[in-house]
Design an enzyme around this catalytic site. Structure first.
Site, PDB file in Angstrom:
ATOM      1  N   GLU A  34       0.839  -1.203   0.000  1.00  0.00           N
ATOM      2  CA  GLU A  34       0.000   0.000   0.000  1.00  0.00           C
ATOM      3  C   GLU A  34       0.870   1.248   0.000  1.00  0.00           C
ATOM      4  O   GLU A  34       1.780   1.362   0.816  1.00  0.00           O
ATOM      5  CB  GLU A  34      -0.873  -0.028   1.261  1.00  0.00           C
ATOM      6  N   ASP A  65       0.296   5.036   0.600  1.00  0.00           N
ATOM      7  CA  ASP A  65      -0.622   6.119   0.987  1.00  0.00           C
ATOM      8  C   ASP A  65      -0.042   7.454   0.538  1.00  0.00           C
ATOM      9  O   ASP A  65       0.823   8.027   1.214  1.00  0.00           O
ATOM     10  CB  ASP A  65      -0.834   6.121   2.501  1.00  0.00           C
ATOM     11  N   GLU A  95      -3.238  10.925   3.181  1.00  0.00           N
ATOM     12  CA  GLU A  95      -4.235  10.654   4.218  1.00  0.00           C
ATOM     13  C   GLU A  95      -4.341  11.948   4.981  1.00  0.00           C
ATOM     14  O   GLU A  95      -3.343  12.413   5.558  1.00  0.00           O
ATOM     15  CB  GLU A  95      -3.779   9.535   5.140  1.00  0.00           C
ATOM     16  N   HIS A 102       3.820   1.617   2.819  1.00  0.00           N
ATOM     17  CA  HIS A 102       3.761   0.425   3.698  1.00  0.00           C
ATOM     18  C   HIS A 102       4.060  -0.777   2.799  1.00  0.00           C
ATOM     19  O   HIS A 102       3.541  -0.837   1.680  1.00  0.00           O
ATOM     20  CB  HIS A 102       2.360   0.166   4.223  1.00  0.00           C
TER      21      HIS A 102
END
Ligand SMILES: *[C@@H]1O[C@H](CO)[C@@H](O)[C@H](O)[C@H]1NC(C)=O
Ligand SMILES: *[C@@H]1O[C@H](CO)[C@@H](O)[C@H](O)[C@H]1NC(C)=O
Length: 457
Positions: A231, A233, A236, A247
């Site tokens: 993942e 990101d 966010e 991640h």
């Protein structure tokens, strides 16, 4: 809108077997245009669409309108076991605006937090579909940059308007798991590094084993399986702060987990994915005046977010070595803030050196590097990653890890604990849902291309 021939063949399949397609509501993917840019800055418009994740959809019997899942309970006769449930139950089309508060206009996508129709809907998650309108658009951003505008002026403490990439199957798992007849056109196959257990179908089977209704969310529950994958990101955020966080996992592609592999609870650092990630949140890195209402990047109006994925040899096949961030607002390019924490150099980007220094300075477990760090994130991009946009509130931790002091029992003067200006009492889902139902995030003007091609000063 599907051509009627496709609708007929899908509903025919729905009578036979599989994690099915229902036809009570027509599924019409909202159109969203994005831009692909070339060196020099010229950009081509691509007509695309978005699809709502399957978990939000009505799930009912293939042969009637009887629901397979109501509130947080599965119908025991339609769902006696995981495979039969997948065969008996159909995912239906979505009324995007009316039920879910999801609207598009040209290159702009608006996600509204709470929508009250026949039932109350909270939050949503959509994926970008490719030109064919039935598979996810897959991105490889190595040696590329990805840019979008965001308006989160109406997004208070406790909410998260997120834009990110996950390593889902491009067809939503349809070809690997024949019981899944719905596929990407119905938003199936989600996974991320939290290995979520609240996903109703994983690997073409209903996640009904040991299904437990959530204590505080009347519409959610968790099954014994989780669904894991890499993942990235990119964003966010709410009007009080933002984080960019890679991640990684030690498995490639969407992977179902059970037991210790999922890294639940006390086994957080024993699982196959890095749940903490390596975050760059300007506030947490020591600059509390950089991003927020009235700050250098002023979240009370729209701005542009540019993220650059640099490789060690400046090629698209190289090893991912650095993730850089800059902003553009009111025609002005704003460099990312610099870290100003004892023990951390003035880093202003994510590199493996930054991640190691940050974990040491904050006393955090370094699961990001333990599971391979940025090179693994780059490998995931080389496989292709799907684009996700969502709005959500946090039933587990009130979003305090993003916008407040966290953990709440730690001394906020300790490095790494203060992440944003929101009170530790903020972000309780029942409060934000009743006080800010109209909260909205608007993502627009998505562009990607070679480094330097997607923005001008
Ligand atoms: C699920 O439930 C069964 C039977 O109650 C139990 O044996 C098993 O350990 C449970 N598995 C998990 C992952 O909780
Ligand atoms: C990659 O590009 C950067 C910035 O243009 C440059 O400083 C660096 O030397 C290049 N690296 C290689 C290996 O060519």
């Amino acid at each position: 809108m599907f051509p009627s021939v496709a609708l007929l063949s899908l509903s025919f399949l729905a009578i036979t077997y599989g994690q099915q397609v229902g036809t009570l509501t027509a599924e019409t993917h909202p159109k969203l245009s994005i831009s692909q840019c070339s060196t020099g800055g010229s950009c081509e418009t691509l007509q695309r669409s978005v699809v709502l994740d399957s978990n939000w959809r009505r799930l009912h019997s293939t042969s009637s309108s009887t629901n397979c899942y109501t509130g947080n309970t599965w119908d025991a006769s339609l769902c006696p076991d995981p495979v039969t449930c997948a065969q008996n139950c159909a995912l239906d089309g979505a009324d995007y605006a009316g039920t879910y508060g999801i609207t598009t206009n040209g290159n702009s996508l608006s996600l509204k937090f709470v929508t009250q129709s026949a039932q109350k809907n909270v939050g949503s998650r959509v994926y970008l579909l490719s030109e064919d309108d039935t598979t996810y658009e897959m991105f490889n951003l190595k040696n590329q940059e990805f840019t979008f505008d965001v308006d989160m002026s109406q997004l208070p403490c406790g909410l998260n308007g997120a834009l990110y990439f996950v390593e889902m199957d491009s067809d939503g798992g349809k070809s690997r798991f024949p019981n899944n007849k719905a596929g990407s056109a119905y938003g199936t196959g989600y996974c991320d590094t939290q290995c979520p257990h609240d996903i109703k179908f994983i690997n073409g089977e209903a996640n009904i084993l040991n299904w437990t209704g959530s204590a505080n969310d009347p519409n959610a529950g968790t099954g014994q399986y989780g669904t894991c994958c890499n993942e990235m990101d990119v964003w966010e955020a709410n009007s009080n702060g933002a984080a960019v966080t890679p991640h990684v996992c030690n498995v490639q592609g969407q992977t179902r987990c059970s037991g210790t592999q999922c890294g639940d609870g006390d086994e957080r650092y024993d699982g196959i994915c890095d749940k903490d990630g390596c975050d760059f949140n300007s506030f947490r890195m020591g600059d509390q005046t950089f991003l927020g209402v009235g700050k250098t990047v002023d979240t009370s109006s729209k701005f542009t977010v540019v993220t650059q994925f640099l490789t060690s040899d400046n090629t698209t096949s190289g090893t991912l070595s650095e993730i850089r961030r800059l902003y553009v607002q009111n025609g002005k390019v704003i460099a990312n803030s610099k870290a100003s924490i004892a023990g951390l150099d003035a880093y202003d980007s994510i590199t493996d050196d930054f991640c190691n220094a940050q974990k040491t300075a904050f006393g955090d477990t370094n699961s990001f590097e333990n599971l391979g760090g940025l090179p693994v994130m780059g490998d995931a991009f080389a496989q292709g990653m799907a684009l996700v946009m969502s709005i959500w509130d946090d039933y587990a931790a009130q979003m305090l890890w993003l916008d407040s002091d966290y953990p709440t029992d730690a001394d906020p003067s300790q490095p790494g604990v203060a992440r944003g200006p929101c009170p530790t009492t903020s972000g309780v889902p029942s409060d934000v849902e009743s006080q800010s139902p109209d909260a909205t995030v608007i993502f627009s003007n998505i562009k990607f291309g070679p480094i330097g091609s997607t923005y001008t000063s």
